[in-house]
Design a protein around this motif. Structure first.
Motif, PDB file in Angstrom:
ATOM      1  N   LEU A  63       0.831  -1.199   0.000  1.00 24.31           N
ATOM      2  CA  LEU A  63       0.000   0.000   0.000  1.00 24.31           C
ATOM      3  C   LEU A  63       0.870   1.256   0.000  1.00 24.31           C
ATOM      4  O   LEU A  63       1.925   1.284   0.624  1.00 24.31           O
ATOM      5  N   PRO A  64       0.430   2.319  -0.685  1.00 26.56           N
ATOM      6  CA  PRO A  64       1.166   3.579  -0.654  1.00 26.56           C
ATOM      7  C   PRO A  64       1.162   4.165   0.759  1.00 26.56           C
ATOM      8  O   PRO A  64       0.304   3.847   1.576  1.00 26.56           O
ATOM      9  N   SER A  65       2.110   5.040   1.035  1.00 25.63           N
ATOM     10  CA  SER A  65       2.281   5.569   2.392  1.00 25.63           C
ATOM     11  C   SER A  65       1.071   6.326   2.896  1.00 25.63           C
ATOM     12  O   SER A  65       0.774   6.312   4.080  1.00 25.63           O
ATOM     13  N   PHE A  66       0.304   7.000   2.022  1.00 23.49           N
ATOM     14  CA  PHE A  66      -0.843   7.767   2.501  1.00 23.49           C
ATOM     15  C   PHE A  66      -2.029   6.884   2.868  1.00 23.49           C
ATOM     16  O   PHE A  66      -2.987   7.346   3.464  1.00 23.49           O
ATOM     17  N   MET A  67      -1.967   5.604   2.550  1.00 17.62           N
ATOM     18  CA  MET A  67      -3.078   4.697   2.859  1.00 17.62           C
ATOM     19  C   MET A  67      -2.765   3.760   4.020  1.00 17.62           C
ATOM     20  O   MET A  67      -3.628   3.016   4.458  1.00 17.62           O
ATOM     21  N   LYS A  68      -1.582   3.772   4.547  1.00 15.56           N
ATOM     22  CA  LYS A  68      -1.175   2.768   5.521  1.00 15.56           C
ATOM     23  C   LYS A  68      -1.947   2.818   6.829  1.00 15.56           C
ATOM     24  O   LYS A  68      -2.352   1.804   7.349  1.00 15.56           O
ATOM     25  N   ASP A  69      -2.117   3.989   7.397  1.00 14.70           N
ATOM     26  CA  ASP A  69      -2.697   4.087   8.728  1.00 14.70           C
ATOM     27  C   ASP A  69      -4.140   4.548   8.735  1.00 14.70           C
ATOM     28  O   ASP A  69      -4.687   4.833   9.789  1.00 14.70           O
ATOM     29  N   ASP A  70      -4.791   4.611   7.597  1.00  9.34           N
ATOM     30  CA  ASP A  70      -6.134   5.171   7.555  1.00  9.34           C
ATOM     31  C   ASP A  70      -7.134   4.426   8.420  1.00  9.34           C
ATOM     32  O   ASP A  70      -7.840   5.019   9.211  1.00  9.34           O
ATOM     33  N   ASP A  71      -7.220   3.139   8.265  1.00  5.16           N
ATOM     34  CA  ASP A  71      -8.229   2.416   9.022  1.00  5.16           C
ATOM     35  C   ASP A  71      -7.650   1.260   9.821  1.00  5.16           C
ATOM     36  O   ASP A  71      -8.346   0.321  10.153  1.00  5.16           O
ATOM     37  N   LEU A  72      -6.381   1.349  10.138  1.00  3.89           N
ATOM     38  CA  LEU A  72      -5.771   0.329  10.972  1.00  3.89           C
ATOM     39  C   LEU A  72      -5.867   0.754  12.436  1.00  3.89           C
ATOM     40  O   LEU A  72      -5.646   1.910  12.767  1.00  3.89           O
ATOM     41  N   PRO A  73      -6.228  -0.151  13.321  1.00  5.73           N
ATOM     42  CA  PRO A  73      -6.291   0.208  14.739  1.00  5.73           C
ATOM     43  C   PRO A  73      -4.893   0.409  15.314  1.00  5.73           C
ATOM     44  O   PRO A  73      -3.907  -0.109  14.791  1.00  5.73           O
ATOM     45  N   ARG A  74      -4.801   1.186  16.351  1.00  2.00           N
ATOM     46  CA  ARG A  74      -3.534   1.412  17.063  1.00  2.00           C
ATOM     47  C   ARG A  74      -3.397   0.378  18.173  1.00  2.00           C
ATOM     48  O   ARG A  74      -4.381  -0.062  18.758  1.00  2.00           O
ATOM     49  N   SER A  75      -2.174   0.010  18.474  1.00  2.00           N
ATOM     50  CA  SER A  75      -1.898  -0.918  19.574  1.00  2.00           C
ATOM     51  C   SER A  75      -0.869  -0.287  20.488  1.00  2.00           C
ATOM     52  O   SER A  75       0.084   0.331  20.038  1.00  2.00           O
ATOM     53  N   VAL A  76      -1.087  -0.438  21.785  1.00  2.00           N
ATOM     54  CA  VAL A  76      -0.149   0.072  22.782  1.00  2.00           C
ATOM     55  C   VAL A  76       0.076  -1.015  23.824  1.00  2.00           C
ATOM     56  O   VAL A  76      -0.799  -1.819  24.105  1.00  2.00           O
ATOM     57  N   CYS A  77       1.274  -1.016  24.388  1.00  2.00           N
ATOM     58  CA  CYS A  77       1.599  -1.956  25.453  1.00  2.00           C
ATOM     59  C   CYS A  77       1.313  -1.284  26.785  1.00  2.00           C
ATOM     60  O   CYS A  77       1.719  -0.150  27.022  1.00  2.00           O
ATOM     61  N   VAL A  78       0.619  -2.003  27.672  1.00  2.00           N
ATOM     62  CA  VAL A  78       0.240  -1.477  28.984  1.00  2.00           C
ATOM     63  C   VAL A  78       0.664  -2.484  30.037  1.00  2.00           C
ATOM     64  O   VAL A  78       0.465  -3.691  29.863  1.00  2.00           O
ATOM     65  N   VAL A  79       1.240  -1.990  31.153  1.00  2.00           N
ATOM     66  CA  VAL A  79       1.640  -2.871  32.231  1.00  2.00           C
ATOM     67  C   VAL A  79       0.387  -3.307  32.969  1.00  2.00           C
ATOM     68  O   VAL A  79      -0.447  -2.489  33.382  1.00  2.00           O
ATOM     69  N   GLU A  80       0.248  -4.614  33.106  1.00  2.00           N
ATOM     70  CA  GLU A  80      -0.927  -5.182  33.783  1.00  2.00           C
ATOM     71  C   GLU A  80      -0.790  -4.974  35.277  1.00  2.00           C
ATOM     72  O   GLU A  80       0.235  -5.276  35.874  1.00  2.00           O
ATOM     73  N   ALA A  81      -1.831  -4.486  35.895  1.00  2.00           N
ATOM     74  CA  ALA A  81      -1.790  -4.201  37.339  1.00  2.00           C
ATOM     75  C   ALA A  81      -2.103  -5.426  38.162  1.00  2.00           C
ATOM     76  O   ALA A  81      -2.722  -6.333  37.793  1.00  2.00           O
TER      77      ALA A  81
END
Length: 81
Positions: A63-81
């Protein structure tokens, strides 16, 4: 009059394409990956590597660079409490 019709015929698809990729009104999804404190650095490193990997369609096209992040979800790492 013919010029106007030709110009309009050329502009309408471009305007439609621009609205297709307009993602400002939508909120993106964020997935939290819960890990232990010891695994946090490895999780973040893995996400960095995945973000650098090219996004490829099912047919194998990159995919071209302007289409890469349009509808992809974000992921983050979180420390489990």
């Amino acid at each position: 009059m013919k010029r106007f019709i030709v110009i309009a015929a050329l502009c309408v698809p471009v305007a439609g394409l621009a609205t297709t990729f307009d993602n400002t009104a939508e909120s993106t999804q964020t997935f939290e990956i819960r890990v232990s404190e010891e695994q946090l650095a490895k999780c973040q490193q893995t996400l960095r590597e995945l973000r650098q990997t090219p996004v490829v369609t099912d047919g194998g096209w990159t995919l071209p660079s302007f289409m890469k992040d349009d509808d992809l979800p974000r992921s983050v790492c979180v420390v489990e409490a």
